[in-house]
Design an enzyme around this catalytic site. Structure first.
Site, PDB file in Angstrom:
ATOM      1  N   GLU A 119      63.405  20.171 -76.508  1.00  0.00           N
ATOM      2  CA  GLU A 119      62.712  18.930 -76.179  1.00  0.00           C
ATOM      3  C   GLU A 119      62.854  18.701 -74.687  1.00  0.00           C
ATOM      4  OE1 GLU A 119      65.021  16.619 -78.723  1.00  0.00           O
ATOM      5  OE2 GLU A 119      63.779  17.043 -80.463  1.00  0.00           O
ATOM      6  N   TYR A 131      60.081  26.592 -68.758  1.00  0.00           N
ATOM      7  CA  TYR A 131      59.872  26.918 -70.171  1.00  0.00           C
ATOM      8  C   TYR A 131      58.523  27.630 -70.383  1.00  0.00           C
ATOM      9  CZ  TYR A 131      63.718  23.595 -70.628  1.00  0.00           C
ATOM     10  OH  TYR A 131      64.917  22.938 -70.491  1.00  0.00           O
TER      11      TYR A 131
HETATM   12  C1  COA Z   1      65.249  22.747 -65.138  1.00  0.00           C
HETATM   13  C2  COA Z   1      66.304  23.477 -64.337  1.00  0.00           C
HETATM   14  C3  COA Z   1      67.402  23.955 -65.277  1.00  0.00           C
HETATM   15  C4  COA Z   1      65.642  24.700 -63.682  1.00  0.00           C
HETATM   16  O1  COA Z   1      66.685  25.472 -63.078  1.00  0.00           O
HETATM   17  P1  COA Z   1      66.425  26.309 -61.728  1.00  0.00           P
HETATM   18  O2  COA Z   1      67.577  27.215 -61.559  1.00  0.00           O
HETATM   19  O3  COA Z   1      66.125  25.383 -60.621  1.00  0.00           O
HETATM   20  O4  COA Z   1      65.122  27.110 -62.108  1.00  0.00           O
HETATM   21  P2  COA Z   1      64.741  28.577 -61.593  1.00  0.00           P
HETATM   22  O5  COA Z   1      65.063  28.704 -60.141  1.00  0.00           O
HETATM   23  O6  COA Z   1      65.309  29.579 -62.520  1.00  0.00           O
HETATM   24  O7  COA Z   1      63.174  28.551 -61.731  1.00  0.00           O
HETATM   25  C5  COA Z   1      62.519  29.191 -62.782  1.00  0.00           C
HETATM   26  C6  COA Z   1      61.101  28.696 -62.828  1.00  0.00           C
HETATM   27  O8  COA Z   1      61.112  27.317 -63.123  1.00  0.00           O
HETATM   28  C7  COA Z   1      60.084  26.678 -62.390  1.00  0.00           C
HETATM   29  N1  COA Z   1      60.674  25.740 -61.431  1.00  0.00           N
HETATM   30  C8  COA Z   1      61.978  25.660 -61.031  1.00  0.00           C
HETATM   31  N2  COA Z   1      62.135  24.622 -60.178  1.00  0.00           N
HETATM   32  C9  COA Z   1      60.912  24.080 -60.016  1.00  0.00           C
HETATM   33  C10 COA Z   1      60.428  22.957 -59.267  1.00  0.00           C
HETATM   34  N3  COA Z   1      61.224  22.213 -58.505  1.00  0.00           N
HETATM   35  N4  COA Z   1      59.105  22.651 -59.372  1.00  0.00           N
HETATM   36  C11 COA Z   1      58.284  23.379 -60.154  1.00  0.00           C
HETATM   37  N5  COA Z   1      58.697  24.446 -60.885  1.00  0.00           N
HETATM   38  C12 COA Z   1      59.979  24.781 -60.815  1.00  0.00           C
HETATM   39  C13 COA Z   1      59.310  27.764 -61.700  1.00  0.00           C
HETATM   40  O9  COA Z   1      58.307  28.235 -62.580  1.00  0.00           O
HETATM   41  C14 COA Z   1      60.352  28.800 -61.519  1.00  0.00           C
HETATM   42  O10 COA Z   1      59.824  30.082 -61.401  1.00  0.00           O
HETATM   43  P3  COA Z   1      59.592  30.728 -59.927  1.00  0.00           P
HETATM   44  O11 COA Z   1      60.909  30.642 -59.188  1.00  0.00           O
HETATM   45  O12 COA Z   1      59.180  32.139 -60.206  1.00  0.00           O
HETATM   46  O13 COA Z   1      58.541  29.885 -59.302  1.00  0.00           O
HETATM   47  C15 COA Z   1      66.889  22.573 -63.210  1.00  0.00           C
HETATM   48  O14 COA Z   1      65.819  22.045 -62.462  1.00  0.00           O
HETATM   49  C16 COA Z   1      67.748  21.425 -63.707  1.00  0.00           C
HETATM   50  O15 COA Z   1      68.953  21.580 -63.908  1.00  0.00           O
HETATM   51  N6  COA Z   1      67.144  20.237 -63.898  1.00  0.00           N
HETATM   52  C17 COA Z   1      67.913  19.045 -64.288  1.00  0.00           C
HETATM   53  C18 COA Z   1      68.331  19.132 -65.734  1.00  0.00           C
HETATM   54  C19 COA Z   1      67.140  19.297 -66.621  1.00  0.00           C
HETATM   55  O16 COA Z   1      66.111  18.682 -66.435  1.00  0.00           O
HETATM   56  N7  COA Z   1      67.308  20.168 -67.653  1.00  0.00           N
HETATM   57  C20 COA Z   1      66.251  20.425 -68.614  1.00  0.00           C
HETATM   58  C21 COA Z   1      66.243  19.365 -69.649  1.00  0.00           C
HETATM   59  S1  COA Z   1      65.024  19.684 -70.929  1.00  0.00           S
END
Ligand code: COA
Length: 164
Positions: A119, A131
């Site tokens: 979710e 995702y």
């Molecule tokens: C969601 C989260 C886990 C992503 O982790 P991350 O390490 O920053 O993500 P990644 O660097 O592995 O990115 C993977 C892909 O996600 C997407 N992505 C990551 N950050 C992004 C941003 N700021 N804006 C848009 N897309 C993004 C991109 O598609 C990216 O692929 P790319 O690097 O080839 O463009 C992180 O933002 C987070 O901890 N958020 C707060 C907690 C949260 O919301 N958890 C999910 C609850 S459902």
């Protein structure tokens, strides 16, 4: 399953989460979510056989205790769900979320998981992008499911990934 995925950032390893990681994971959860989870909540979840977790942490260049991210999931009788995932803001956008999700999905498959549900707040663009990149598809919406830090109700998307 102890395994290192091909690193996009070599100073961070992904390894299975242990009970000793609960405190650091709880601190990180509190940084990234409106409602934090206590050490005890992490401990209670991770103590269940159906729950699996991975953490991203320093591998020598950085101290072991500098937890940069975690993922928690549950797998029961073929159906699994991502319970939580977070990456420290200092490491966001460096591929850790992707690597954590790949680790969890691989372990879920190893345990016999056939589908993965999660979710996510419809306004959480970074998470939804992650995702979708992993081929999760939106299968339902839950209106008013979340409350943000200001108490506003928001919609949850239910997403599913089929593994078989
Ligand atoms: C969601 C989260 C886990 C992503 O982790 P991350 O390490 O920053 O993500 P990644 O660097 O592995 O990115 C993977 C892909 O996600 C997407 N992505 C990551 N950050 C992004 C941003 N700021 N804006 C848009 N897309 C993004 C991109 O598609 C990216 O692929 P790319 O690097 O080839 O463009 C992180 O933002 C987070 O901890 N958020 C707060 C907690 C949260 O919301 N958890 C999910 C609850 S459902």
């Amino acid at each position: 399953m102890f395994e290192k995925l091909m690193p996009r950032n070599t100073e961070i390893d992904i390894t299975p989460m242990t009970l000793g990681d609960c405190h650091a994971a709880s601190a990180l959860h509190g940084q990234r979510f409106a409602r934090g989870w206590s050490d005890g909540e992490f401990h209670a979840l991770l103590s269940q056989k159906t729950v699996l977790g991975f953490i991203a942490h320093g591998n020598g260049l950085l101290p072991r205790r500098s937890v940069a991210g975690f993922v928690l999931a549950r797998e029961v009788a073929g159906e699994s769900e991502i319970l939580s995932i977070a990456v420290d803001t200092r490491w966001a956008g460096h591929g850790l979320g992707w690597r954590l999700m790949q680790s969890a999905i691989k372990e879920i498959k190893y345990r016999g998981g056939e589908t993965v549900f999660l979710e996510v707040d419809e306004g959480n663009a970074p998470a939804i992008a992650l995702y979708r990149k992993l081929r999760f598809a939106t299968v339902a919406e839950r209106k008013g499911y979340y409350a943000d830090r200001d108490g506003r109700k928001t919609t949850a998307l239910v997403m599913r990934l089929d593994l078989v």
